[in-house]
Design a protein around this motif. Sequence first.
Motif, PDB file in Angstrom:
ATOM      1  N   GLN A 136      24.702 -28.377  -5.260  1.00 35.36           N
ATOM      2  CA  GLN A 136      24.091 -29.527  -5.936  1.00 35.36           C
ATOM      3  C   GLN A 136      25.132 -30.612  -6.081  1.00 35.36           C
ATOM      4  O   GLN A 136      26.239 -30.379  -6.577  1.00 35.36           O
ATOM      5  CB  GLN A 136      23.531 -29.156  -7.308  1.00 35.36           C
ATOM      6  CG  GLN A 136      22.833 -30.333  -7.997  1.00 35.36           C
ATOM      7  CD  GLN A 136      22.033 -29.924  -9.218  1.00 35.36           C
ATOM      8  OE1 GLN A 136      22.166 -28.820  -9.728  1.00 35.36           O
ATOM      9  NE2 GLN A 136      21.171 -30.818  -9.702  1.00 35.36           N
ATOM     10  N   ALA A 187      20.867 -39.127  -8.917  1.00 34.54           N
ATOM     11  CA  ALA A 187      19.486 -39.177  -9.425  1.00 34.54           C
ATOM     12  C   ALA A 187      18.587 -39.700  -8.325  1.00 34.54           C
ATOM     13  O   ALA A 187      18.969 -40.579  -7.550  1.00 34.54           O
ATOM     14  CB  ALA A 187      19.419 -40.079 -10.657  1.00 34.54           C
ATOM     15  N   PRO A 188      17.350 -39.185  -8.189  1.00 38.62           N
ATOM     16  CA  PRO A 188      16.833 -38.081  -9.003  1.00 38.62           C
ATOM     17  C   PRO A 188      17.383 -36.739  -8.538  1.00 38.62           C
ATOM     18  O   PRO A 188      17.843 -36.613  -7.409  1.00 38.62           O
ATOM     19  CB  PRO A 188      15.320 -38.165  -8.755  1.00 38.62           C
ATOM     20  CG  PRO A 188      15.227 -38.714  -7.359  1.00 38.62           C
ATOM     21  CD  PRO A 188      16.362 -39.690  -7.231  1.00 38.62           C
ATOM     22  N   SER A 189      17.305 -35.747  -9.408  1.00 34.89           N
ATOM     23  CA  SER A 189      17.763 -34.411  -9.047  1.00 34.89           C
ATOM     24  C   SER A 189      16.882 -33.829  -7.949  1.00 34.89           C
ATOM     25  O   SER A 189      15.668 -34.030  -7.935  1.00 34.89           O
ATOM     26  CB  SER A 189      17.728 -33.487 -10.271  1.00 34.89           C
ATOM     27  OG  SER A 189      17.952 -32.140  -9.895  1.00 34.89           O
ATOM     28  N   PRO A 244      14.051 -30.476  -9.586  1.00 34.62           N
ATOM     29  CA  PRO A 244      13.331 -30.884 -10.801  1.00 34.62           C
ATOM     30  C   PRO A 244      12.675 -29.738 -11.551  1.00 34.62           C
ATOM     31  O   PRO A 244      12.431 -29.840 -12.742  1.00 34.62           O
ATOM     32  CB  PRO A 244      12.295 -31.868 -10.274  1.00 34.62           C
ATOM     33  CG  PRO A 244      12.056 -31.429  -8.851  1.00 34.62           C
ATOM     34  CD  PRO A 244      13.389 -30.949  -8.368  1.00 34.62           C
ATOM     35  N   THR A 245      12.340 -28.658 -10.842  1.00 32.70           N
ATOM     36  CA  THR A 245      11.716 -27.498 -11.479  1.00 32.70           C
ATOM     37  C   THR A 245      12.402 -26.234 -10.983  1.00 32.70           C
ATOM     38  O   THR A 245      13.021 -26.236  -9.913  1.00 32.70           O
ATOM     39  CB  THR A 245      10.218 -27.402 -11.144  1.00 32.70           C
ATOM     40  OG1 THR A 245      10.075 -27.110  -9.737  1.00 32.70           O
ATOM     41  CG2 THR A 245       9.496 -28.696 -11.487  1.00 32.70           C
ATOM     42  N   SER A 249      13.885 -25.228  -7.023  1.00 29.62           N
ATOM     43  CA  SER A 249      15.302 -24.926  -6.817  1.00 29.62           C
ATOM     44  C   SER A 249      15.539 -23.756  -5.881  1.00 29.62           C
ATOM     45  O   SER A 249      16.660 -23.535  -5.426  1.00 29.62           O
ATOM     46  CB  SER A 249      15.966 -24.626  -8.168  1.00 29.62           C
ATOM     47  OG  SER A 249      15.821 -25.701  -9.063  1.00 29.62           O
ATOM     48  N   SER A 279      14.992 -25.075 -20.263  1.00 33.73           N
ATOM     49  CA  SER A 279      14.451 -25.764 -19.090  1.00 33.73           C
ATOM     50  C   SER A 279      15.456 -26.708 -18.455  1.00 33.73           C
ATOM     51  O   SER A 279      15.089 -27.551 -17.646  1.00 33.73           O
ATOM     52  CB  SER A 279      13.192 -26.550 -19.493  1.00 33.73           C
ATOM     53  OG  SER A 279      13.498 -27.494 -20.516  1.00 33.73           O
ATOM     54  N   GLU A 280      16.761 -26.556 -18.792  1.00 33.38           N
ATOM     55  CA  GLU A 280      17.747 -27.507 -18.265  1.00 33.38           C
ATOM     56  C   GLU A 280      18.148 -27.211 -16.823  1.00 33.38           C
ATOM     57  O   GLU A 280      18.580 -28.086 -16.096  1.00 33.38           O
ATOM     58  CB  GLU A 280      19.010 -27.520 -19.131  1.00 33.38           C
ATOM     59  CG  GLU A 280      18.786 -27.836 -20.595  1.00 33.38           C
ATOM     60  CD  GLU A 280      18.694 -26.586 -21.446  1.00 33.38           C
ATOM     61  OE1 GLU A 280      18.894 -26.701 -22.658  1.00 33.38           O
ATOM     62  OE2 GLU A 280      18.432 -25.496 -20.896  1.00 33.38           O
ATOM     63  N   LYS A 304      18.308 -29.653 -13.830  1.00 35.66           N
ATOM     64  CA  LYS A 304      17.126 -30.524 -13.772  1.00 35.66           C
ATOM     65  C   LYS A 304      17.534 -31.993 -13.793  1.00 35.66           C
ATOM     66  O   LYS A 304      16.913 -32.839 -13.155  1.00 35.66           O
ATOM     67  CB  LYS A 304      16.217 -30.194 -14.956  1.00 35.66           C
ATOM     68  CG  LYS A 304      14.888 -30.905 -14.971  1.00 35.66           C
ATOM     69  CD  LYS A 304      14.048 -30.407 -16.141  1.00 35.66           C
ATOM     70  CE  LYS A 304      12.712 -31.108 -16.216  1.00 35.66           C
ATOM     71  NZ  LYS A 304      11.899 -30.619 -17.357  1.00 35.66           N
ATOM     72  N   SER A 305      18.587 -32.298 -14.552  1.00 40.36           N
ATOM     73  CA  SER A 305      19.102 -33.659 -14.639  1.00 40.36           C
ATOM     74  C   SER A 305      20.565 -33.655 -14.240  1.00 40.36           C
ATOM     75  O   SER A 305      21.374 -32.941 -14.837  1.00 40.36           O
ATOM     76  CB  SER A 305      18.948 -34.203 -16.057  1.00 40.36           C
ATOM     77  OG  SER A 305      19.547 -35.476 -16.187  1.00 40.36           O
ATOM     78  N   THR A 352       6.295 -24.887 -14.406  1.00 39.36           N
ATOM     79  CA  THR A 352       7.681 -25.083 -14.852  1.00 39.36           C
ATOM     80  C   THR A 352       8.474 -23.783 -14.811  1.00 39.36           C
ATOM     81  O   THR A 352       9.675 -23.786 -15.063  1.00 39.36           O
ATOM     82  CB  THR A 352       7.706 -25.638 -16.287  1.00 39.36           C
ATOM     83  OG1 THR A 352       6.972 -24.762 -17.141  1.00 39.36           O
ATOM     84  CG2 THR A 352       7.101 -27.032 -16.339  1.00 39.36           C
TER      85      THR A 352
END
Length: 361
Positions: free
Chosen positions: A122, A126-128, A131-132, A136, A223-224, A246-247, A352
Motif C-alpha cells: 500500500q 488518496a483515495p485509498s 476502501p473495504t 483489500s 473498520s480502519e 481504509k484511509s 463492510t
Amino acid sequence: PWESLRNEWKQDWYPLYSRPDDGVAEFLHTDSSAQGFGGLERNTKSEALLDGSILGTYRDTWYYAIGAKSAASSMPGLGTWTDDKVELYVCTDNTVVPQPAAPPEPPLPPSDCSDWKLVFRQTMGAPSAFPTPAASLSVNSGDSTASDFSILEDLWQYIDSDSKYHLKYVDYRTTLLPWESLRNEWKQDWYPLYSRPDDGVAEFLHTDSSAQGFGGLERNTKSEALLDGSILGTYRDTWYYAIGAKSAASSMPGLGTWTDDKVELYVCTDNTVVPQPAAPPEPPLPPSDCSDWKLVFRQTMGAPSAFPTPAASLSVNSGDSTASDFSILEDLWQYIDSDSKYHLKYVDYRTTLLPWESLRN
C-alpha cells in the motif's frame, strides 16, 4: 582561518550503510578519536545522514556528523561540538576503472528465509485502493510492481510444514533513504485474516519495532484497516502495523509509529506444505452450546422484496435452503426445546465485512 581539525582513514564498507560486524577501518591521521570514532556509517537515529561515533558505548551519539538535521549554531563535529563548518573528501588516486555501475547492495537483517513472496503493498495517497476489507483481498493481482497490490486472498496457501505463517512487514518512509526500510519478521500459528486465538503464538525473528503492542498480524477489530499488528496488552483497539488502511491520504499507522510512504507484506515460501491446502482454514466462530443449527430464514438485499406481506414471509423457496431468499418460518413452532424455549441465532452479513464474516446474536 586556515586551521582545521581532520581525521583521515580508509574503511571497507559503504559509508551510507551501517558498519557491518566485520567492518574494518584503517586510521591514517586522527586529530580526534574521542566519542568512539570508527569511520563513517549511516546515523542510527534522525539527527544526521552519517556519523562517526561507532565504537563502544557511543553508537547512539552522532559526533563526526555529516548532514546534520539541525545546525543553527553548532553540531557534533570532530569529537566535540563545532560552530563553523565541516567537509568530507574522498581520495580518487586509486579509484577502480571502470567505476561501478551502481552502489553496493544495502545490507539486510539476517533471515533464514531465502524465498520471499510479496502479498501486499500500500502506497500513501488518496483515495485509498483498499476502501473495504473485501476490496483489500485482491488489488492489481496481476502486477506485483503496482503502487497498490494485494493477493491476500491467496495467503492461506503459504502455511508451512510447522503449521505457521512466516511473515515480514516492511515499512518505507520519506525520512529514510530510498533503499532503507524498517522491518519485522516473525512466524505465527494462526491465519492472519482471522483474530488471534487465545492460544495463538508468535515467534519474533527480527523486530525493528515492538512498540504499540506488536504481536503478529490479525483481523482489525474495527473498520480502519483489514489487518493490524497491535495485539498485545492495552493496544488491541489501535491499528499500528496496518495492512489495507481504509484511509491513507498522507500517513497511516506503520511499524510502531506513523508512516508516510508505503508498507509491504511478504510471506516466506521456503517451507510451504506440498500439496498446498485446498481451502483456507475454517474461520473461528463464537462459542455455542448448540451443535445442530437449522436455517429457517434468509433475506438478501434487493428489490422487489420476496417478503411483501406477513403471510408471504412464512414460506419462500422452502425446498431450497441455498436460495438467496428462503423461509420455512411456518415450521418454526416445531423446534421448541425441552425447557419450553426457542434457542435462536440471528446472523447479519455486511459488505463492510469479509465474505465469511458476520455479526451474530
